[in-house]
Design a protein around this motif. Sequence first.
Motif, PDB file in Angstrom:
ATOM      1  N   TYR A 185      -6.490   0.795   2.511  1.00 41.85           N
ATOM      2  CA  TYR A 185      -6.942   2.134   2.300  1.00 41.85           C
ATOM      3  C   TYR A 185      -8.244   2.357   3.054  1.00 41.85           C
ATOM      4  O   TYR A 185      -8.329   3.397   3.946  1.00 41.85           O
ATOM      5  CB  TYR A 185      -6.951   2.497   0.985  1.00 41.85           C
ATOM      6  CG  TYR A 185      -5.859   2.332   0.176  1.00 41.85           C
ATOM      7  CD1 TYR A 185      -4.540   2.287   0.612  1.00 41.85           C
ATOM      8  CD2 TYR A 185      -5.803   2.280  -1.236  1.00 41.85           C
ATOM      9  CE1 TYR A 185      -3.376   2.390  -0.022  1.00 41.85           C
ATOM     10  CE2 TYR A 185      -4.738   1.802  -2.046  1.00 41.85           C
ATOM     11  CZ  TYR A 185      -3.662   1.929  -1.517  1.00 41.85           C
ATOM     12  OH  TYR A 185      -2.399   1.840  -2.348  1.00 41.85           O
ATOM     13  N   GLU A 186      -9.066   1.369   2.971  1.00 43.00           N
ATOM     14  CA  GLU A 186     -10.405   1.448   3.837  1.00 43.00           C
ATOM     15  C   GLU A 186     -10.298   1.732   5.085  1.00 43.00           C
ATOM     16  O   GLU A 186     -10.820   2.526   6.029  1.00 43.00           O
ATOM     17  CB  GLU A 186     -11.516   0.482   3.391  1.00 43.00           C
ATOM     18  CG  GLU A 186     -11.886   0.656   2.235  1.00 43.00           C
ATOM     19  CD  GLU A 186     -13.160   1.255   1.972  1.00 43.00           C
ATOM     20  OE1 GLU A 186     -13.754   1.984   2.951  1.00 43.00           O
ATOM     21  OE2 GLU A 186     -13.603   1.364   0.705  1.00 43.00           O
ATOM     22  N   GLY A 206      -1.463   5.913  -3.908  1.00 35.90           N
ATOM     23  CA  GLY A 206      -2.677   5.231  -4.046  1.00 35.90           C
ATOM     24  C   GLY A 206      -3.968   5.204  -2.964  1.00 35.90           C
ATOM     25  O   GLY A 206      -5.136   5.344  -3.387  1.00 35.90           O
ATOM     26  N   ALA A 207      -3.284   5.602  -1.749  1.00 36.45           N
ATOM     27  CA  ALA A 207      -4.253   5.811  -0.831  1.00 36.45           C
ATOM     28  C   ALA A 207      -4.937   7.120  -0.932  1.00 36.45           C
ATOM     29  O   ALA A 207      -6.314   7.142  -0.710  1.00 36.45           O
ATOM     30  CB  ALA A 207      -3.794   5.904   0.655  1.00 36.45           C
ATOM     31  N   GLU A 220      -5.831   8.594  -3.827  1.00 33.61           N
ATOM     32  CA  GLU A 220      -6.549   8.323  -5.047  1.00 33.61           C
ATOM     33  C   GLU A 220      -8.044   7.566  -4.636  1.00 33.61           C
ATOM     34  O   GLU A 220      -8.911   8.145  -4.700  1.00 33.61           O
ATOM     35  CB  GLU A 220      -5.827   7.815  -6.024  1.00 33.61           C
ATOM     36  CG  GLU A 220      -6.793   7.750  -7.325  1.00 33.61           C
ATOM     37  CD  GLU A 220      -6.134   7.180  -8.524  1.00 33.61           C
ATOM     38  OE1 GLU A 220      -6.836   6.524  -9.180  1.00 33.61           O
ATOM     39  OE2 GLU A 220      -4.758   7.315  -8.481  1.00 33.61           O
ATOM     40  N   TYR A 221      -7.833   6.693  -3.801  1.00 31.95           N
ATOM     41  CA  TYR A 221      -8.805   5.557  -3.299  1.00 31.95           C
ATOM     42  C   TYR A 221      -9.661   6.412  -2.385  1.00 31.95           C
ATOM     43  O   TYR A 221     -11.003   6.322  -2.808  1.00 31.95           O
ATOM     44  CB  TYR A 221      -8.249   4.283  -2.999  1.00 31.95           C
ATOM     45  CG  TYR A 221      -9.076   3.412  -2.537  1.00 31.95           C
ATOM     46  CD1 TYR A 221      -9.645   2.626  -3.101  1.00 31.95           C
ATOM     47  CD2 TYR A 221      -9.835   3.543  -1.156  1.00 31.95           C
ATOM     48  CE1 TYR A 221     -11.066   1.808  -3.019  1.00 31.95           C
ATOM     49  CE2 TYR A 221     -10.945   2.751  -0.768  1.00 31.95           C
ATOM     50  CZ  TYR A 221     -11.239   1.824  -1.749  1.00 31.95           C
ATOM     51  OH  TYR A 221     -12.473   0.984  -1.526  1.00 31.95           O
ATOM     52  N   ILE A 222      -9.101   6.777  -1.415  1.00 29.77           N
ATOM     53  CA  ILE A 222      -9.855   7.440  -0.423  1.00 29.77           C
ATOM     54  C   ILE A 222     -10.828   8.626  -0.986  1.00 29.77           C
ATOM     55  O   ILE A 222     -11.972   8.898  -0.616  1.00 29.77           O
ATOM     56  CB  ILE A 222      -9.068   7.930   0.971  1.00 29.77           C
ATOM     57  CG1 ILE A 222      -8.644   6.452   1.625  1.00 29.77           C
ATOM     58  CG2 ILE A 222      -9.768   8.773   1.681  1.00 29.77           C
ATOM     59  CD1 ILE A 222      -7.448   6.841   2.531  1.00 29.77           C
ATOM     60  N   GLU A 223     -10.101   9.401  -1.840  1.00 29.78           N
ATOM     61  CA  GLU A 223     -10.822  10.562  -2.439  1.00 29.78           C
ATOM     62  C   GLU A 223     -12.207  10.315  -3.206  1.00 29.78           C
ATOM     63  O   GLU A 223     -13.123  10.949  -3.019  1.00 29.78           O
ATOM     64  CB  GLU A 223      -9.891  11.428  -3.195  1.00 29.78           C
ATOM     65  CG  GLU A 223     -10.541  12.434  -3.944  1.00 29.78           C
ATOM     66  CD  GLU A 223     -10.856  13.609  -2.829  1.00 29.78           C
ATOM     67  OE1 GLU A 223     -11.800  14.254  -3.335  1.00 29.78           O
ATOM     68  OE2 GLU A 223     -10.103  13.902  -1.958  1.00 29.78           O
ATOM     69  N   ASN A 253     -13.411   6.908  -2.998  1.00 32.69           N
ATOM     70  CA  ASN A 253     -14.579   5.868  -2.263  1.00 32.69           C
ATOM     71  C   ASN A 253     -14.781   6.048  -0.800  1.00 32.69           C
ATOM     72  O   ASN A 253     -15.614   4.957  -0.328  1.00 32.69           O
ATOM     73  CB  ASN A 253     -13.613   4.515  -2.614  1.00 32.69           C
ATOM     74  CG  ASN A 253     -13.323   4.282  -3.822  1.00 32.69           C
ATOM     75  OD1 ASN A 253     -14.309   3.850  -4.694  1.00 32.69           O
ATOM     76  ND2 ASN A 253     -12.309   4.329  -4.407  1.00 32.69           N
ATOM     77  N   ALA A 286       0.810  -1.091   0.023  1.00 26.58           N
ATOM     78  CA  ALA A 286       0.141   0.094   0.213  1.00 26.58           C
ATOM     79  C   ALA A 286       1.022   1.163   0.137  1.00 26.58           C
ATOM     80  O   ALA A 286       1.708   1.343   0.622  1.00 26.58           O
ATOM     81  CB  ALA A 286      -1.004  -0.231   1.123  1.00 26.58           C
ATOM     82  N   ASP A 298      -4.653  -3.675  -1.457  1.00 29.30           N
ATOM     83  CA  ASP A 298      -4.160  -2.383  -0.963  1.00 29.30           C
ATOM     84  C   ASP A 298      -5.847  -1.389  -0.633  1.00 29.30           C
ATOM     85  O   ASP A 298      -5.407  -0.782   0.152  1.00 29.30           O
ATOM     86  CB  ASP A 298      -3.720  -1.518  -2.131  1.00 29.30           C
ATOM     87  CG  ASP A 298      -2.117  -2.064  -2.460  1.00 29.30           C
ATOM     88  OD1 ASP A 298      -1.638  -2.837  -1.700  1.00 29.30           O
ATOM     89  OD2 ASP A 298      -1.684  -1.564  -3.350  1.00 29.30           O
ATOM     90  N   ASN A 299      -6.632  -1.754  -1.432  1.00 27.76           N
ATOM     91  CA  ASN A 299      -7.795  -0.852  -0.984  1.00 27.76           C
ATOM     92  C   ASN A 299      -8.580  -1.307   0.170  1.00 27.76           C
ATOM     93  O   ASN A 299      -8.968  -0.341   0.848  1.00 27.76           O
ATOM     94  CB  ASN A 299      -8.978  -1.192  -2.025  1.00 27.76           C
ATOM     95  CG  ASN A 299      -8.427  -0.815  -3.509  1.00 27.76           C
ATOM     96  OD1 ASN A 299      -7.694  -0.026  -3.661  1.00 27.76           O
ATOM     97  ND2 ASN A 299      -9.241  -1.260  -4.523  1.00 27.76           N
TER      98      ASN A 299
END
Length: 131
Positions: A56-57, A7-8, A10-13, A15, A3, A52-53
């Motif tokens: 991030y969650e 990437g974090a 982008e994903y958090i923004e 999702n 992770a 990774d997702n």
Amino acid sequence: MAANLGGAEEYIELNVINLDDWAEADEAKKQRLLTVAERTLIGLYDGYTIPDNAVYEYAAVLATVFNDNGMLKRQGVAGFSVTGVGSFTFANAGSPSDDIARFIPKAATDIINASNVGRPTVGGRVRWTVL
């Protein structure tokens, strides 16, 4: 560690609904949140693929749990006020020994389960049943 901060972000923004505490954290704190989230998931679900997702969650949730107010609560502060701003009272003051694994969101365990089809599911709750 797979992770990564880019990437974090982008994903958090895209999702995560409650991302204010993540967005307000500095880069060093975000990295610590990612490290702890990944280490906790890997330790708890040893042998499972941890996408990774899922990390991030969980990191986004930890950002909220460990924001300034959350830290005061865990340190045993029952309440405080700032003149002209507001008053804050915590219903149940936490303890420094709180198990952070209890904050793993269902979204993270769903992602882990989807990546580990054919294996026992993770994240379930133990419940009493009556026969």
